[in-house]
Design an enzyme around this catalytic site. Structure first.
Site, mmCIF file in Angstrom:
data_model
loop_
_atom_site.group_PDB
_atom_site.id
_atom_site.type_symbol
_atom_site.label_atom_id
_atom_site.label_comp_id
_atom_site.label_asym_id
_atom_site.label_seq_id
_atom_site.Cartn_x
_atom_site.Cartn_y
_atom_site.Cartn_z
ATOM 1 N N PRO A 90 75.654 27.397 15.047
ATOM 2 C CA PRO A 90 75.584 27.902 16.420
ATOM 3 C C PRO A 90 75.826 29.399 16.508
ATOM 4 C CG PRO A 90 77.574 26.575 16.078
ATOM 5 C CD PRO A 90 76.739 26.444 14.839
ATOM 6 N N GLU A 117 83.824 21.409 10.818
ATOM 7 C CA GLU A 117 84.057 22.728 11.427
ATOM 8 C C GLU A 117 83.029 23.761 10.966
ATOM 9 O OE1 GLU A 117 86.254 23.443 13.835
ATOM 10 O OE2 GLU A 117 86.686 21.303 13.786
ATOM 11 N N ARG A 155 53.996 21.695 14.620
ATOM 12 C CA ARG A 155 52.873 21.593 15.552
ATOM 13 C C ARG A 155 52.044 22.872 15.609
ATOM 14 N NH1 ARG A 155 53.608 23.292 20.689
ATOM 15 N NH2 ARG A 155 52.543 21.564 21.716
ATOM 16 N N ASP A 170 50.591 27.033 25.290
ATOM 17 C CA ASP A 170 51.941 26.583 25.655
ATOM 18 C C ASP A 170 52.809 27.723 26.179
ATOM 19 O OD1 ASP A 170 51.756 23.904 25.076
ATOM 20 O OD2 ASP A 170 52.344 24.177 22.979
#
Ligand code: SAM
Length: 229
Positions: A90, A117, A155, A170
């Site tokens: 993250p 963690e 894709r 898109d």
């Protein structure tokens, strides 16, 4: 052809997602390969340990560098081209459509999934990997982020989508804007009518309508990406 190698302690999590729909067909057609490696296969102790307590104390466990380095080096040693290594965290750079496009031009990508963690810091400093996050929230592991990256990247590979233009139009792709509104039958659903221009068969008018709506929708919902032009 693009090959992914995914390193995880939960190899069975990815299988069902990869076995359906467009990703399954991409693999059948030989456009995509996904090899999932169980990190515990690269451990040396009887308990197949991949984590240990953090130095300095505190809650939770930290992923040890040893098994991860062994796994990465083993996969690299068997590879004909050096895979680009991606550490899922993250704290990394946020994954975007343009990064998916960049990844779709690579021959091989190795995705390293964390748990607990997260990784011992020496995994980060020693692997010289890209550090990628799928958004500002914390999941319990890197497997969903790996699936997101595989799905968004695959894709974009030539031949994967039925219609070659599908991905070009898109959101975030064609002109960096959001996609225009889409309608299908019926033309009148409970009094909500499809805009007349879309029924007109007038290609230039339809294209103008779509461009205007891409712009208006992006201005309304995502002025931040409009400013990037
Ligand atoms: N303590 C870490 C921190 O705050 O940065 C979070 C560890 S998280 C519970 C465990 C693992 O899940 C991470 O090592 C990473 O591989 C994965 N993960 C969680 N959220 C993620 C995200 N938003 N993007 C990418 N990977 C994520």
């Amino acid at each position: 052809m693009l090959r992914f190698d995914v390193i995880t302690i939960f190899p069975d999590l990815l299988g069902p997602y990869l076995a359906e729909s467009i990703l399954a067909r991409a693999q059948e057609k030989g456009l995509l390969e996904v090899h999932v490696h169980d990190l515990r296969d690269y451990t040396t102790d009887r308990h197949k340990s991949v984590d240990d307590r953090p130095y300095g104390g505190g809650p939770g466990m930290v992923m040890m560098p040893g098994p991860i380095f062994t796994a990465v080096e083993d996969i690299e040693a068997k590879a004909d081209v050096k895979p680009r290594i991606v550490l899922l965290t993250p704290q990394g750079r946020t994954f975007t459509q343009s990064l998916a496009a960049e990844f779709s031009n690579q021959p091989r990508l190795m995705l390293v999934c964390g748990r607990y963690e997260g990784f011992d810091e020496r995994v980060r400093t020693g692997l010289a990997a890209d550090e990628i996050s799928i958004g500002d929230y914390v999941l319990t592991g890197g497997e969903l982020p790996a699936a997101v990256i595989i799905a968004a990247t695959a894709r974009l590979l030539p031949g994967v989508l039925g219609h070659e233009d599908s991905a070009r139009d898109d959101s975030f792709s064609l002109d960096g804007r959001l996609d225009h509104p889409q309608y299908t039958r019926p033309a009148d659903f409970r009094g909500m009518k499809v805009p007349q221009v879309l029924l007109s068969g007038h290609h230039q008018a339809i294209e103008d309508w779509r461009r205007q709506h891409r712009l208006a929708r992006t201005r309304e919902r995502r002025p931040d990406i409009l400013c990037r032009d």
